[in-house]
Design a protein around this motif. Structure first.
Motif, PDB file in Angstrom:
ATOM      1  N   VAL A 174     -29.588 -16.992 -30.114  1.00 13.03           N
ATOM      2  CA  VAL A 174     -28.554 -17.058 -29.288  1.00 13.03           C
ATOM      3  C   VAL A 174     -27.433 -17.133 -30.083  1.00 13.03           C
ATOM      4  O   VAL A 174     -26.261 -16.582 -29.705  1.00 13.03           O
ATOM      5  CB  VAL A 174     -28.770 -18.532 -28.310  1.00 13.03           C
ATOM      6  CG1 VAL A 174     -27.294 -19.080 -27.850  1.00 13.03           C
ATOM      7  CG2 VAL A 174     -29.682 -18.356 -27.330  1.00 13.03           C
ATOM      8  N   MET A 175     -27.343 -17.763 -31.321  1.00 14.05           N
ATOM      9  CA  MET A 175     -26.084 -17.839 -32.129  1.00 14.05           C
ATOM     10  C   MET A 175     -26.083 -16.762 -32.997  1.00 14.05           C
ATOM     11  O   MET A 175     -25.000 -16.386 -33.455  1.00 14.05           O
ATOM     12  CB  MET A 175     -26.176 -19.137 -33.092  1.00 14.05           C
ATOM     13  CG  MET A 175     -25.855 -20.367 -32.093  1.00 14.05           C
ATOM     14  SD  MET A 175     -26.471 -21.939 -32.793  1.00 14.05           S
ATOM     15  CE  MET A 175     -25.600 -21.956 -34.448  1.00 14.05           C
ATOM     16  N   GLY A 176     -27.088 -15.874 -33.196  1.00 15.78           N
ATOM     17  CA  GLY A 176     -27.047 -14.670 -34.113  1.00 15.78           C
ATOM     18  C   GLY A 176     -26.850 -13.501 -33.222  1.00 15.78           C
ATOM     19  O   GLY A 176     -25.616 -13.126 -33.015  1.00 15.78           O
ATOM     20  N   GLU A 177     -27.938 -12.896 -32.923  1.00 14.61           N
ATOM     21  CA  GLU A 177     -27.810 -11.501 -32.376  1.00 14.61           C
ATOM     22  C   GLU A 177     -27.174 -11.257 -31.178  1.00 14.61           C
ATOM     23  O   GLU A 177     -26.056 -10.498 -30.682  1.00 14.61           O
ATOM     24  CB  GLU A 177     -29.284 -11.174 -31.945  1.00 14.61           C
ATOM     25  CG  GLU A 177     -29.561  -9.688 -31.935  1.00 14.61           C
ATOM     26  CD  GLU A 177     -29.424  -9.055 -33.340  1.00 14.61           C
ATOM     27  OE1 GLU A 177     -29.282  -7.814 -33.469  1.00 14.61           O
ATOM     28  OE2 GLU A 177     -29.499  -9.905 -34.372  1.00 14.61           O
ATOM     29  N   LEU A 178     -27.137 -12.487 -30.048  1.00 14.77           N
ATOM     30  CA  LEU A 178     -26.714 -12.537 -28.757  1.00 14.77           C
ATOM     31  C   LEU A 178     -25.088 -12.644 -28.999  1.00 14.77           C
ATOM     32  O   LEU A 178     -24.204 -12.043 -28.543  1.00 14.77           O
ATOM     33  CB  LEU A 178     -27.204 -13.557 -27.943  1.00 14.77           C
ATOM     34  CG  LEU A 178     -26.678 -13.692 -26.541  1.00 14.77           C
ATOM     35  CD1 LEU A 178     -26.846 -12.599 -25.688  1.00 14.77           C
ATOM     36  CD2 LEU A 178     -26.955 -15.066 -25.735  1.00 14.77           C
TER      37      LEU A 178
ATOM     38  N   SER B  66     -20.953 -13.646 -18.569  1.00 19.48           N
ATOM     39  CA  SER B  66     -20.922 -12.101 -18.367  1.00 19.48           C
ATOM     40  C   SER B  66     -21.898 -11.435 -19.173  1.00 19.48           C
ATOM     41  O   SER B  66     -21.986 -10.249 -19.319  1.00 19.48           O
ATOM     42  CB  SER B  66     -19.653 -11.631 -18.121  1.00 19.48           C
ATOM     43  OG  SER B  66     -18.848 -12.181 -19.222  1.00 19.48           O
ATOM     44  N   SER B  67     -22.723 -12.074 -19.818  1.00 23.69           N
ATOM     45  CA  SER B  67     -23.744 -11.421 -20.716  1.00 23.69           C
ATOM     46  C   SER B  67     -24.715 -10.461 -19.865  1.00 23.69           C
ATOM     47  O   SER B  67     -25.255 -11.000 -18.749  1.00 23.69           O
ATOM     48  CB  SER B  67     -24.628 -12.348 -21.329  1.00 23.69           C
ATOM     49  OG  SER B  67     -25.703 -11.670 -22.227  1.00 23.69           O
ATOM     50  N   PRO B  68     -24.665  -9.335 -20.246  1.00 22.45           N
ATOM     51  CA  PRO B  68     -25.651  -8.333 -19.457  1.00 22.45           C
ATOM     52  C   PRO B  68     -26.949  -8.689 -19.604  1.00 22.45           C
ATOM     53  O   PRO B  68     -27.908  -8.073 -18.747  1.00 22.45           O
ATOM     54  CB  PRO B  68     -25.453  -7.057 -20.314  1.00 22.45           C
ATOM     55  CG  PRO B  68     -24.556  -7.121 -21.137  1.00 22.45           C
ATOM     56  CD  PRO B  68     -24.256  -8.517 -21.599  1.00 22.45           C
ATOM     57  N   VAL B  69     -27.470  -9.387 -20.655  1.00 18.55           N
ATOM     58  CA  VAL B  69     -28.960 -10.008 -20.738  1.00 18.55           C
ATOM     59  C   VAL B  69     -28.908 -11.332 -20.249  1.00 18.55           C
ATOM     60  O   VAL B  69     -28.123 -12.194 -20.766  1.00 18.55           O
ATOM     61  CB  VAL B  69     -29.383  -9.930 -21.993  1.00 18.55           C
ATOM     62  CG1 VAL B  69     -30.860 -10.483 -22.386  1.00 18.55           C
ATOM     63  CG2 VAL B  69     -29.346  -8.344 -22.851  1.00 18.55           C
TER      64      VAL B  69
ATOM     65  N   GLU C 207     -34.436  -3.892 -31.523  1.00 16.65           N
ATOM     66  CA  GLU C 207     -34.485  -2.890 -30.837  1.00 16.65           C
ATOM     67  C   GLU C 207     -34.755  -3.278 -29.396  1.00 16.65           C
ATOM     68  O   GLU C 207     -33.794  -2.777 -28.515  1.00 16.65           O
ATOM     69  CB  GLU C 207     -35.828  -1.993 -31.403  1.00 16.65           C
ATOM     70  CG  GLU C 207     -35.682  -0.486 -30.784  1.00 16.65           C
ATOM     71  CD  GLU C 207     -37.056   0.147 -31.153  1.00 16.65           C
ATOM     72  OE1 GLU C 207     -37.686  -0.066 -32.188  1.00 16.65           O
ATOM     73  OE2 GLU C 207     -37.375   1.049 -30.196  1.00 16.65           O
ATOM     74  N   VAL C 208     -35.643  -3.949 -29.206  1.00 20.23           N
ATOM     75  CA  VAL C 208     -35.928  -4.359 -27.607  1.00 20.23           C
ATOM     76  C   VAL C 208     -34.418  -4.865 -27.093  1.00 20.23           C
ATOM     77  O   VAL C 208     -34.105  -4.732 -25.961  1.00 20.23           O
ATOM     78  CB  VAL C 208     -37.175  -5.321 -27.399  1.00 20.23           C
ATOM     79  CG1 VAL C 208     -37.208  -5.973 -25.931  1.00 20.23           C
ATOM     80  CG2 VAL C 208     -38.231  -4.766 -27.970  1.00 20.23           C
ATOM     81  N   PHE C 209     -33.939  -5.734 -27.774  1.00 21.58           N
ATOM     82  CA  PHE C 209     -32.627  -6.433 -27.342  1.00 21.58           C
ATOM     83  C   PHE C 209     -31.556  -5.432 -27.071  1.00 21.58           C
ATOM     84  O   PHE C 209     -31.008  -5.580 -25.909  1.00 21.58           O
ATOM     85  CB  PHE C 209     -32.414  -7.462 -28.504  1.00 21.58           C
ATOM     86  CG  PHE C 209     -30.909  -8.119 -27.983  1.00 21.58           C
ATOM     87  CD1 PHE C 209     -30.736  -8.894 -27.043  1.00 21.58           C
ATOM     88  CD2 PHE C 209     -29.666  -7.690 -28.757  1.00 21.58           C
ATOM     89  CE1 PHE C 209     -29.619  -9.811 -26.729  1.00 21.58           C
ATOM     90  CE2 PHE C 209     -28.533  -8.095 -28.477  1.00 21.58           C
ATOM     91  CZ  PHE C 209     -28.419  -9.342 -27.358  1.00 21.58           C
ATOM     92  N   GLU C 210     -31.493  -4.552 -27.837  1.00 21.00           N
ATOM     93  CA  GLU C 210     -30.548  -3.560 -27.714  1.00 21.00           C
ATOM     94  C   GLU C 210     -30.986  -2.829 -26.383  1.00 21.00           C
ATOM     95  O   GLU C 210     -29.738  -2.189 -25.351  1.00 21.00           O
ATOM     96  CB  GLU C 210     -30.581  -2.565 -28.610  1.00 21.00           C
ATOM     97  CG  GLU C 210     -29.325  -2.785 -29.891  1.00 21.00           C
ATOM     98  CD  GLU C 210     -29.744  -2.191 -31.250  1.00 21.00           C
ATOM     99  OE1 GLU C 210     -30.208  -0.832 -30.976  1.00 21.00           O
ATOM    100  OE2 GLU C 210     -29.638  -2.486 -32.229  1.00 21.00           O
ATOM    101  N   ALA C 211     -32.175  -2.388 -26.182  1.00 23.55           N
ATOM    102  CA  ALA C 211     -32.403  -1.728 -24.817  1.00 23.55           C
ATOM    103  C   ALA C 211     -32.066  -2.552 -23.762  1.00 23.55           C
ATOM    104  O   ALA C 211     -31.952  -2.252 -22.677  1.00 23.55           O
ATOM    105  CB  ALA C 211     -34.009  -1.355 -25.080  1.00 23.55           C
TER     106      ALA C 211
END
Lengths: 483, 481
Positions: B347-351, B364-367, B391-395
């Motif tokens: 949550v604190m990193g990638e997102l 308004s996060s798309p995920v 990679e999954v997150f990006e998709a």
């Protein structure tokens, strides 16, 4: 036609004796003939009146509408009327075409009345003689050298001269009752909160109350019926049941307990007026009322208290007239301060400016406690006097004004003497109680008003008490010469 | 001499009602000038105010949330002054009897110290309009859309001792009003504005110094700068033998300075008095109970719970409870994902990084939080590695579906069959004789670093799907042999 009561006019309209258009033309013609000398109207809305009358006639033909349908009346120019100038008797609002109707106007329109025009008044309702109007003084139909009283002087004069079947007024310290008394008509100031103040240009918000001015208590009852009631747009209007004011007009007064405050019959009262009022009270005795003397010990404080509270509120209420959005704006202001100063100096008349200054003073830092707060305390004392009195009596009676109509110009340079002409009416506003003035025996050819004060929301009783008097006397049917 | 700074804040927060405090006009931001001003807002002759019940409800929520006294009877007063964007010539506010009485909030300073800041009061009032000085060729335009917008003015005690503390307190109030949903707290749109009362006194002195009131501060950064500038100015002034005068000072963010707007002597006499058009506000138990019935969990309580339930550090818990939306997101993701550590990191990193890059807020996060939890879950149960998860997150971010759908569709499931991994490891070793030789001759402490080459080769050959832990173990075993 103009000597008929509203009930008679309504019957005539239904019987087809005359149409609302004919009736409206009749009144418009009277205004045309008689108002030049009286100056009781600021604006005459002939075209609109005839259109309303035509619509009323259609309803009447279809067997629809109520008792007020097609009855021509006039509104004090303090009530906002959509599409029609609403001047409040001031240069400040000489150019103000209201975009909306006051609740009172809306309710009377819904009841089917025809508006003949807007009546003259003291500027922003500040005055007791109708001499402070930007549109010139109104004359008393009983004697053109005399004032009609104020501030609803235009409405009072117009009804007295039968230029309309009835009119609306407002009363902050006596502005319905005192001119009603001086012009020999019937006027009632309802309990504070009985009639919506929405759309009524504010003078002193905690005291202002609208009411009808009419030829008789019977007519006033019909008008008040349409005007009164809760309005969600006015937070100070009350959710009290609305009685049928006409239904109880004929109730017997046997055993009615009448209180006469000794303070209302003191040395300030004109001897002729006193005699007339005492005669009127004898009529009540004859009707079975029990009359007793009572005391309202703080009466003497009422005028002084009023002239702190009312100006304080007015100084704030009138701040919106600043030349920025609408109303009067001075020519070529050099900066904002100049715009404010000159727009307000030029737009307001002397009496209004005097009261704004008093009001700003009593609210200012360091003086607030000594004036405004003290006045609020006195207001409670005045209310308590009445509360006490109403434990023993049903209604209170006395003069509505200490004198008959005074001369035009007689008091206009002496504010204190002018202010004292409301000495008997102001206390009821301070307490929020309903009060009424009905004509009794004239003195020196000038009308005298008997004031009847009731307990909170006791308008039905006031109208009943007034109507019973008018069944025994003809004073309310007397007309000025030439009318 | 050592000086102590004393700061109190007055925060005006716009209440999130759909209509104005005394009229039915809408409060939406950014409408065409004067399209959201009805007769009441314009101060037309004869109009009257009617109190918006919702504004009262929101004030009660705030007061309750800070443990303040909710006044059963409060009174609206008129504050009289002339200004072109003040249509009635007075502002309706509450002076003597505010709706919210004394309360307090706890703040945590940078060094972890906890400090209680007193809230003197909070009262309801209406906002004024806006004067527009540009685009009118020497004239001023008036926009009354904002006139009558409900505000809650939150007044603190002079309990803060530095600009940083003041900012922490302001952020705390911001967090509380946003948690409660009583305000959107949008500072750019003027929904959250701070005035700071600043004074200095010799350290140890009881008596307060003369204060200056700083106005026109519309961000936390400017709040800190304005106070720091003002403190320096006052100290310098006194040390040079001058005297601080009580006055209102305007902060100029372009020049980063404060300058005098009006002194106490020039200040308006507002001639306050109770507004006769409005009855005193009388609140009964039912109204208050109803108002606070669905009060959300407040940030301090939630932070403590996150520490206890998820075993988070104070720092992580504070960050993740920074806003209600973030806390909700984290909690949902962690609950579904079943792994707290991974949830915190992701949550604190990638997102966060992706949101920052896209200029989006968490709401308004798309995920969605649920989808994100699904991704965490697949990392936690070793279905995918962290690398594949990116990679999954990006998709997922691009809207390709849930984590499971993407893993299935792209065949990203991790290879955990040791036979299959061993085959690849053997192949890599067979194909890299030189590197194997080097590895075996190297010092023991250099070997782990050199192992990376082989791991990389295996991962490449498995298209990233081989379980990295198994790969490492097998390689170490085979290379040492």
């Amino acid at each position: 036609m103009h000597n008929n009561s509203i009930t008679q006019l309504a019957e005539g309209l239904r019987a087809g004796d005359f149409s609302s258009v004919e009736l409206t033309r009749h009144y418009l013609q009277r205004i045309n003939q008689l108002d030049e000398g009286l100056n009781s109207f600021i604006t005459i809305t002939e075209e609109q009146a005839l259109a309303q009358a035509e619509a009323a006639d259609k309803k009447l033909t279809a067997g629809e509408g109520g008792v007020l349908t097609g009855i021509p009346i006039a509104h004090k120019d303090i009530f906002c009327t959509q599409g029609v100038r609403t001047s409040c008797g001031s240069r400040m609002l000489d150019n103000f075409i209201s975009p909306y109707d006051a609740t009172v106007v809306e309710r009377l329109s819904d009841a089917g009345v025809v508006m003949l025009g807007k009546t003259n008044m003291d500027e922003f309702a500040m005055g007791s003689s109708n001499e402070t109007s930007f549109y010139g003084p109104v004359r008393n139909p009983w004697n053109l050298d005399k004032v009609p009283g104020g501030s609803s002087g235009g409405s009072a004069a117009a009804v007295a001269a039968r230029l309309c079947a009835a009119a609306t007024g407002t009363d902050t310290g006596g502005s319905i009752r005192q001119p009603a008394a001086l012009c020999g008509i019937t006027g009632i100031k309802p309990t504070y909160g009985r009639v919506s103040r929405y759309g009524m240009i504010a003078f002193a918000s905690s005291l202002d109350q609208a009411g009808p001015m009419a030829a008789s208590a019977e007519d006033a009852a019909l008008m008040l019926q349409a005007m009164a009631g809760f309005d969600q747009r006015d937070s100070t209007s009350m959710q009290q049941p609305l009685p049928d004011y006409s239904a109880t007009l004929n109730e017997s007064l046997q055993g009615l307990k009448v209180g006469l405050p000794k303070e209302y019959f003191d040395e300030g009262l004109d001897a002729g007026v006193r005699q007339s009022v005492e005669q009127a009270i004898e009529v009540y005795t004859a009707l079975g009322a029990e009359v007793r003397e009572i005391t309202l010990p703080n009466t003497g404080l009422a005028v002084a208290t009023y002239y702190v509270v009312a100006p304080a509120e007015c100084s704030s209420n009138l701040s919106r007239f600043d030349g920025v959005r609408g109303g009067y704006r001075c020519d070529n202001p050099v900066d904002l301060e100049d715009l404010y100063k000159r727009s307000r100096s030029e737009g307001f008349g002397e009496e209004v400016k005097l009261r704004i200054l008093i009001g700003a003073y009593v609210l200012s830092a360091g003086y607030y406690d000594a004036y405004y707060l003290k006045a609020q305390k006195l207001r409670h004392l005045i209310s308590d006097d009445f509360k006490q009195a109403f434990e023993d009596v049903d209604v209170i009676m006395g003069p509505a004004s200490p004198t008959t109509a005074f001369g035009v110009g007689e008091k206009s340079d002496d504010p204190v003497s002018m202010y004292l002409s409301d000495v008997y009416t102001i206390a009821t506003n301070m307490a929020g109680l309903p009060g009424m003035s009905i004509p009794c025996a004239p003195v020196g050819g000038l009308p005298v008003g008997l004031q009847i004060i009731g307990n909170y929301f006791d308008e039905a009783r006031l109208l009943n008490v007034a109507h019973q008097f008018q069944q025994q006397t003809q004073w309310h049917q007397q007309l000025p010469e030439g009318v | 001499m050592q000086w102590e700074t004393v700061i109190g804040l007055e925060i005006h927060t716009q209440l999130a009602t759909s209509s104005k405090i005394f009229s039915g006009a809408a409060t939406v931001f950014g409408a065409e000038p004067n399209t959201q001003a009805c007769l009441v807002d314009l101060g037309m002759p004869g109009v009257l105010p009617v109190l918006n019940r919702e504004a009262v409800r929101l004030a009660v929520m705030f007061g309750t949330a800070i443990g303040a006294e909710i006044r059963r009877r409060s009174v609206f007063d008129r504050k009289n002054y002339f200004y072109p964007d003040l249509p009635k010539g007075y502002q309706i506010s509450q002076l003597e009897f505010p709706i919210v009485g004394p309360g307090e909030v706890e703040i945590i300073l940078e060094d972890g110290e906890r400090r209680i800041i007193g809230v003197t009061r909070a009262h309801l009032e209406e906002d004024a309009g806006k004067s527009l000085h540009e685009d009118f060729h020497g004239m001023t335009g008036i926009d009354l859309n904002r006139a009558g917008t409900p505000l809650l003015e939150i007044v603190s005690e002079p309990d803060m001792r530095s600009a940083v503390e003041a900012v922490i307190y302001a952020k705390k109030i911001h967090q509380i009003v946003r948690y409660l949903g009583v305000s959107d707290g949008n500072m750019q749109e003027g929904s959250f504005r701070c005035d700071a009362n600043v004074s200095v006194r010799p350290l140890g002195q009881e008596e307060l110094g003369t204060r200056a009131e700083l106005k026109n501060i519309n961000s936390f950064r400017f709040l800190e700068r304005a106070i720091n500038y003002e403190v320096e100015r006052q100290i310098e002034l006194i040390e040079e033998g001058g005297r601080v005068v009580q006055e209102t000072r305007l902060y100029d963010s372009d020049k980063d300075e404060t300058r005098s707007m009006r002194s106490k002597e020039e200040a308006n006499d507002y001639r306050y008095f109770p507004d006769p058009d409005l009855l005193p506000v009388e609140l009964d138990d039912a109204f208050i109970e109803d108002a606070v019935a669905d009060l959300p969990e407040m940030p301090d309580v939630r932070r403590a719970r996150f520490e206890a339930d998820f075993g988070l550090s104070q720092q992580d818990a504070a960050t993740l409870t920074g806003s209600r939306e973030l806390a909700d997101y984290f909690e949902t993701a962690a609950t579904i994902g079943g792994d707290t550590r991974l949830s915190v990191n992701w949550v604190m990193g990638e997102l966060s990084a992706a949101l920052n890059k896209a200029g989006l807020d968490i709401a308004s996060s798309p995920v969605s939080a649920g989808q994100f939890g699904g991704l965490i879950k697949r990392m936690a149960d070793n279905t995918i590695s962290g690398k594949i998860a990116k990679e999954v997150f990006e998709a997922m971010w691009s809207g390709d579906g849930s984590a499971d759908e993407i893993i299935d569709a792209r065949g990203l499931k991790q290879i955990t069959d040791s036979g299959a991994i061993e085959a690849i490891v053997d192949e890599v070793i067979a194909n890299s004789p030189q590197q194997v030789e080097n590895y075996r001759q190297a010092d023991a402490e250099k070997q782990p670093k050199m192992l990376g080459f082989f791991v990389g080769q295996v991962m490449k050959a498995s298209k990233g799907k081989a379980n990295p832990q198994q790969v490492n173990e097998l390689l170490r075993e085979k290379l040492s042999g």
